[in-house]
Design an enzyme around this catalytic site. Structure first.
Site, short mmCIF file in Angstrom:
data_model
loop_
_atom_site.label_atom_id
_atom_site.label_comp_id
_atom_site.label_asym_id
_atom_site.label_seq_id
_atom_site.Cartn_x
_atom_site.Cartn_y
_atom_site.Cartn_z
N ASP A 75 -14.80 0.55 9.66
CA ASP A 75 -15.22 -0.80 10.00
C ASP A 75 -14.21 -1.78 9.44
O ASP A 75 -13.76 -1.65 8.30
CB ASP A 75 -16.61 -1.07 9.41
CG ASP A 75 -17.25 -2.33 9.98
OD1 ASP A 75 -16.77 -2.80 11.02
OD2 ASP A 75 -18.22 -2.82 9.37
N GLY A 106 3.86 0.60 8.11
CA GLY A 106 3.34 0.50 9.46
C GLY A 106 4.30 -0.21 10.40
O GLY A 106 5.07 -1.09 9.98
N GLY A 129 2.15 5.00 1.05
CA GLY A 129 2.24 5.63 2.36
C GLY A 129 3.37 5.04 3.19
O GLY A 129 4.11 4.16 2.74
N ALA A 161 0.83 -1.20 0.00
CA ALA A 161 0.00 0.00 0.00
C ALA A 161 0.87 1.25 0.00
O ALA A 161 1.96 1.26 0.59
CB ALA A 161 -0.91 0.01 1.22
#
Length: 588
Positions: free
Chosen positions: A363, A312, A309, A307
């Protein structure tokens, strides 16, 4: 198995029907309890079913030929049911749990991929027809105000209206400001009322000489007397009310596919999976999401890739181009300074699942034991997954098995968005960022890690938080003033000279953590400087300690109806100047 499913449907309906009474009585805390309770039902009924199944089957419990025969009998048992697709999802849950299925098994599961017995891969595109009995229609006979008075008078709520005649006029005036009312021939609304939080909604369309116009009426019960709080007349506005970042509705309807088909005619861009989830059938929503993923893989050459960005520290995150979902796998080990455990991360996701998301928490769906062809993974992604998440990801020949992952709706990370956006759009996003923090506080949530990369921008321009590993109940946090020492050495020390507890938070430090500079920082401070002091956070904690449930609206303040000279109430956490009053009502 069918008996267990029917027991679940019965318990589900019993809780759902109570939502009307909670709204009529203004018992918001009871509504919150029921919301969490209803989410537990599926797992409980599934556990009960598996105990009975394994007891009945004995040595045949793991015999796949027996299960293939069971599947055939189950097809006949659920044929003609208005909720057959839900029953088939329940069957899949049982079969996968007992047989420990990895990937998919077409002989044993209902996949919807051309399966003649399945409910279909996806709800077809709306063709303009309305499923029978799902709607109620009021033909226009005279003034629009009189038409809506009949609509309101027919609302089966056991609570008095504050000003029924005035609300009918306000609805007519708002519609007059939105469209040419001369074209309106009738009002068409879905028969069931949708309850959620402190509001009730009627959803439908204005039938006109041209294309139907979406219509949503939002009801509130602020003091034992019902009011019409807002009128929405665009697809985008209605879609935001049904957002994937909000809690699920309580809506009673025995044939959910009919209701989903009608809602999709109003919101054609809303995925079928999200509509099932929005009306409370989140497990079947998960089924529909998985089917849409399989169909995308069958009809495209897309490969999973890392992804965009920042990488993480807790999750490996990847995407499938052309598919509006992100996939998250928990890493084996977390980068410093993260100190949470794997169990704590899962607990955070469970907390969000059961909590009021207020339109600000995405969600997440949890999947286990998925299997995809190895060629569908970009080499650099597969290498990263095997290196960082080898406990959850492994390769078996030509396939990749994912033991556990989460899926979330795909959003543009806020840090990337601010670099790409126009100055005006960036300013709007920064204002929205502060409102996210306020809305979360109003629902007793503190996000913990407030870095811009942990917030995403939806296609509607709304900001939503999606990184949960440091999230915590606001009531468990300790907001403190930053101590100041008279010793210059203390102030310049590399480590704090004062005690900092695990739950201690110093709002004064937010200015540094936010990563905003220049005009964007000034914009944030102009609208949300209160967030940098302890008073705001202590006030919100006191509100929750008193058992109060704040108002959070899934539409802008300007969309609320003006009532007398009081103007609209504001969100509990909003600054006084965040939104001006709605424009003056048009004259007729």
């Amino acid at each position: 198995m069918l008996s267990a499913f029917e027991l679940h449907a019965e318990r589900f309906a019993r809780i759902t029907v109570r939502a009307r009474r909670h709204f009529e009585r203004g018992d918001w805390l009871a509504g919150q309890r029921d919301s969490a309770r209803r989410l537990d039902l599926y797992g409980e009924c599934l556990d009960e079913a598996i105990v009975r199944l394994t007891d009945r089957l004995g040595a045949l419990a793991d015999d796949r030929d027996t299960w293939h025969a069971i599947r055939g009998a189950y097809v006949q048992a659920v044929a003609g049911r208005g909720d057959a697709e839900l029953a088939e999802t329940f069957y899949n849950s049982c079969a996968r749990r007992v047989l420990k299925i990895v990937g998919v098994d077409p002989r044993l599961e209902f996949l919807g991929l051309g399966d003649p017995h399945g409910p279909g891969f996806d709800v077809p595109e709306p063709v303009g027809g309305v499923p029978p009995d799902v709607v109620q229609t009021w033909p226009r006979d005279g003034e629009l105000e009189a038409l809506f008075r009949r609509v309101l008078e027919g609302e089966p709520l056991d609570a008095p209206w504050e000003d029924l005649a005035g609300d009918a006029r306000r609805i007519a005036d708002r519609i007059l400001a939105a469209i040419d009312v001369r074209r309106v021939r009738a009002v068409e609304l879905a028969r069931p009322t949708f309850f959620r939080g402190k509001a009730a909604y009627r959803v439908g369309r204005l039938l006109t000489d041209g294309a139907p116009v979406p219509l949503l009426l939002a009801y509130r019960n602020p003091a034992g007397r019902v009011i019409v709080d807002a009128v929405l007349t665009t697809e985008d506005e209605v879609s935001i009310v049904f957002s994937f970042a909000r809690s699920y509705f309580f809506v009673g309807w025995a044939r959910p596919r009919e209701l989903v088909e009608y809602l999709r005619a109003i919101m054609p861009r809303k995925p079928v999976s999200e509509l099932y989830t929005a009306i409370g059938w989140h497990r079947h929503g998960k089924t529909e999401l998985y089917r849409s993923l399989l169909r995308h893989l069958v009809t495209s050459d897309d490969r999973f890739e890392i992804a965009p960005g920042q990488r993480g520290m807790v999750m490996c995150v990847f995407v499938l181009p052309g598919f509006d979902v992100v996939f998250k796998v928990i890493r084996d080990r977390f980068d410093p300074p993260k100190t949470v455990t794997h169990a704590e991360v899962r607990d955070k996701y469970r907390l969000v699942f059961r909590h009021d998301r207020a339109g600000r928490l995405v969600d997440a769906q949890q999947f286990e034991e998925l299997e995809f062809r190895r060629e569908r993974f970009a080499p650099e992604l597969l290498a990263q997954l095997l290196e960082l998440a080898g406990e959850s990801v492994h390769v078996q020949g030509d396939t990749v098995v994912l033991r556990h992952l989460y899926t979330e709706r795909r959003l543009r990370p806020l840090d990337l968005y601010l670099h790409e956006a126009t100055p005006e759009a960036a300013r709007d996003a920064v204002i929205e960022y502060g409102q996210v923090l306020r809305d979360l506080a109003a629902t007793n949530i503190f996000p913990g890690d407030m870095l811009l990369k942990n917030f995403g921008v939806s296609r509607h321009g709304r900001l939503i938080f999606y990184d949960y590993d440091e999230l915590a109940p606001l009531s468990e946090c300790r907001f403190r003033e930053l101590p100041h020492s008279s010793d210059d050495g203390d102030e310049s020390a590399g480590e704090p000279w004062y005690y900092v507890g695990e739950r201690d938070i110093f709002p004064e430090e937010f200015r540094t953590f936010l990563g905003l500079r220049g005009e964007l920082l000034e914009t944030f401070l102009a609208h949300h400087e209160a967030l940098l002091g302890v008073a705001f956070w202590h006030r919100m904690q006191a509100l929750h300690a008193a058992g109060e449930v704040p108002d959070i609206y899934p539409y802008k303040a300007a969309r609320r109806l003006r009532r007398g000279t009081r103007g609209p109430a504001r969100d509990a956490g909003a600054p006084a100047h965040a939104d001006g009053p709605p424009p003056e009502e048009p004259t007729r």
